[in-house]
Design a protein around this motif. Structure first.
Motif, PDB file in Angstrom:
ATOM      1  N   UNK A  45     -15.167  18.763 -58.592  1.00  0.00           N
ATOM      2  CA  UNK A  45     -15.927  17.514 -58.481  1.00  0.00           C
ATOM      3  C   UNK A  45     -15.214  16.528 -57.561  1.00  0.00           C
ATOM      4  N   UNK A  46     -13.891  16.464 -57.657  1.00  0.00           N
ATOM      5  CA  UNK A  46     -13.145  15.567 -56.774  1.00  0.00           C
ATOM      6  C   UNK A  46     -13.352  15.950 -55.311  1.00  0.00           C
ATOM      7  N   UNK A  47     -13.357  17.226 -55.027  1.00  0.00           N
ATOM      8  CA  UNK A  47     -13.560  17.661 -53.650  1.00  0.00           C
ATOM      9  C   UNK A  47     -14.930  17.217 -53.150  1.00  0.00           C
ATOM     10  N   UNK A  48     -15.941  17.354 -53.991  1.00  0.00           N
ATOM     11  CA  UNK A  48     -17.289  16.924 -53.611  1.00  0.00           C
ATOM     12  C   UNK A  48     -17.328  15.414 -53.369  1.00  0.00           C
ATOM     13  N   UNK A  49     -16.746  14.632 -54.280  1.00  0.00           N
ATOM     14  CA  UNK A  49     -16.802  13.177 -54.157  1.00  0.00           C
ATOM     15  C   UNK A  49     -15.981  12.701 -52.968  1.00  0.00           C
ATOM     16  N   UNK A  50     -14.758  13.229 -52.814  1.00  0.00           N
ATOM     17  CA  UNK A  50     -13.901  12.775 -51.731  1.00  0.00           C
ATOM     18  C   UNK A  50     -14.486  13.118 -50.366  1.00  0.00           C
ATOM     19  N   UNK A  51     -15.255  14.185 -50.295  1.00  0.00           N
ATOM     20  CA  UNK A  51     -15.843  14.593 -49.018  1.00  0.00           C
ATOM     21  C   UNK A  51     -17.113  13.824 -48.675  1.00  0.00           C
ATOM     22  N   UNK A  52     -17.747  13.214 -49.675  1.00  0.00           N
ATOM     23  CA  UNK A  52     -19.065  12.612 -49.455  1.00  0.00           C
ATOM     24  C   UNK A  52     -19.181  11.174 -49.943  1.00  0.00           C
ATOM     25  N   UNK A  53     -18.054  10.529 -50.302  1.00  0.00           N
ATOM     26  CA  UNK A  53     -18.134   9.258 -51.019  1.00  0.00           C
ATOM     27  C   UNK A  53     -18.826   8.156 -50.234  1.00  0.00           C
TER      28      UNK A  53
END
Length: 315
Positions: free
Chosen positions: A208-216
Motif C-alpha cells: 500500500x505504501x508503494x501505491x500511495x508514494x507513487x501516486x500521492x
C-alpha cells in the motif's frame, strides 16, 4: 518508484508481490568479527522496504531525495539525512526515481543489539551516556545541522576502517548523537504509536505504501489500495489502522503535506501552485490542513525556514 504509472499496471505488478506475502520483519545477520553491523545498499533493494527489527538502526542517506515513514511520521529526505530508529519501530525510505533508475550505495546503515550496549555499559560505565538516546529512539529521531554532518562523517569513516579504529568511529557516532542539542533533533513518531505487526500486515502495508508514494499527487483512492491487497474496503480500513496506527486518509494527507513543505523550502513556486501539485483540490483546504499539521500557515512556514537557512549560512 516515484514515477507515476497507470494504476492497472501498478496493480498487476504489486499483486505479484502480494502472492508471497513474505514477512517484513527484517532478520539482521550476526557478524562474529564485529560488535555491530555496518552495511550499505543500493535503491531499489530487497532490504529497502517497510520493515521492522529488534535491533537499533542508525541510517544515513547518501544521495537522492524522496519520502520516508518512521512509525506514524511521514516526511521527505535529501542526501545527508541521519536518523536513529528504535527497536521494533517500522520504517521505510522511498527515493524519487526515474523509470529504471538505480541509486548505487544510497544508504549506509549501522545496526546493533540494545543488549550489547547494556552489557558494555556494565563494564564500561561511560557507555551509560548512550542509554537515554536509545530510550528516546523509540519514537525515531532525525538529526539536523552540525550533528547530522558530524555523524555522517563518522558513519562513513566506520565503513572504511577495521579493528579498534572501527570501534573508535562507532563511539564517535554515539557521542555525536547522544550530545546533539535539542534544536538539532526532530522526534518523529508520536509517543503513543503502537502498531500491531505481523508478517502479513507488514507485507500488506509495504504494498500500500508503494501505491500511495507513487501516486500521492494524483487521485489516490482507498478502494484501489484495498483492491491491491484483495480486501473489501471496510476490512482494509480497519486492518490498515491497526497495522500502522493511522487511517489511510491520514497517511495520504501527511504525505502530501510533507511534499508541500519540501517545495516551500526549496522552490519559489506560488503557494497556490504547490497546493495543486501535491494533490489538494482547493487552496483553502490546503491552508487549513497545513496550519493544523505545522501550526503555521504556508507563507509563514516558508519565511521562517528561509530565515533559519540564512542564519545558518552566516555562521
Amino acid at each position: 518508484m516515484s514515477a507515476v504509472e497507470p494504476v492497472d499496471d501498478a496493480a498487476a505488478r504489486l499483486a505479484e508481490r502480494l502472492l508471497g506475502m513474505r514477512a517484513n520483519r527484517e532478520v539482521i545477520p550476526a557478524d562474529p568479527n564485529h560488535s555491530v553491523r555496518w552495511h550499505e545498499h543500493d535503491y531499489p533493494s530487497p532490504v529497502a522496504r517497510w520493515n521492522y527489527h529488534p535491533e537499533y538502526e542508525i541510517h544515513l542517506i547518501r544521495k537522492g531525495t524522496g519520502k520516508f515513514i518512521v512509525g506514524d511520521h511521514i516526511g521527505t529526505f535529501e542526501a545527508g539525512q541521519v536518523s536513529l530508529v528504535g527497536s521494533g519501530l517500522p520504517h521505510d525510505w522511498v527515493s524519487d526515481l526515474e523509470p529504471g533508475e538505480v541509486l548505487e550505495r544510497r544508504d549506509a546503515v549501522i545496526q546493533f543489539d540494545g543488549k550489547w550496549v547494556q552489557q558494555a555499559a556494565a563494564t564500561i560505565p561511560e557507555m551509560a551516556e548512550v542509554n537515554p538516546l536509545l530510550e528516546q529512539s523509540a519514537r525515531g529521531i532525525e538529526f539536523l545541522g552540525t550533528s547530522a554532518r558530524k555523524a555522517a562523517e563518522a558513519i562513513e569513516a566506520m565503513g572504511t576502517s577495521t579493528g579498534l579504529e572501527r570501534l573508535h568511529h562507532l563511539f564517535e557516532v554515539f557521542t555525536v548523537l547522544a550530545r546533539a542539542p535539542r534544536e538539532e533533533r526532530r522526534y518523529l513518531a508520536e509517543e503513543w504509536f503502537r502498531p500491531q505487526l505481523d508478517g502479513q500486515a507488514a507485507a500488506v502495508v509495504d504494498i500500500v505504501l508503494e501505491y500511495v508514494f507513487s501516486n500521492h499527487a494524483g487521485n489516490v483512492k482507498m478502494s484501489e489500495a484495498a483492491a491491491l491487497v484483495g480486501m473489501p474496503e471496510p476490512t482494509f480500513s480497519k486492518y490498515f489502522k491497526r497495522a500502522t496506527g493511522q487511517n489511510f486518509s491520514d497517511l495520504v494527507r501527511k504525505l502530501r503535506l510533507a511534499h508541500a513543505r519540501r517545495l516551500l523550502e526549496n522552490s519559489d513556486k506560488a503557494i497556490s501552485d504547490i497546493c495543486y501539485e501535491v494533490g489538494f483540490s482547493n487552496l483553502s483546504n490546503f491552508n487549513r490542513h497545513f496550519l493544523n499539521e505545522t501550526g503555521v500557515a504556508p507563507r509563514a512556514y516558508r519565511s521562517a525556514r528561509r530565515e533559519r537557512a540564512d542564519a545558518a549560512a552566516r555562521k
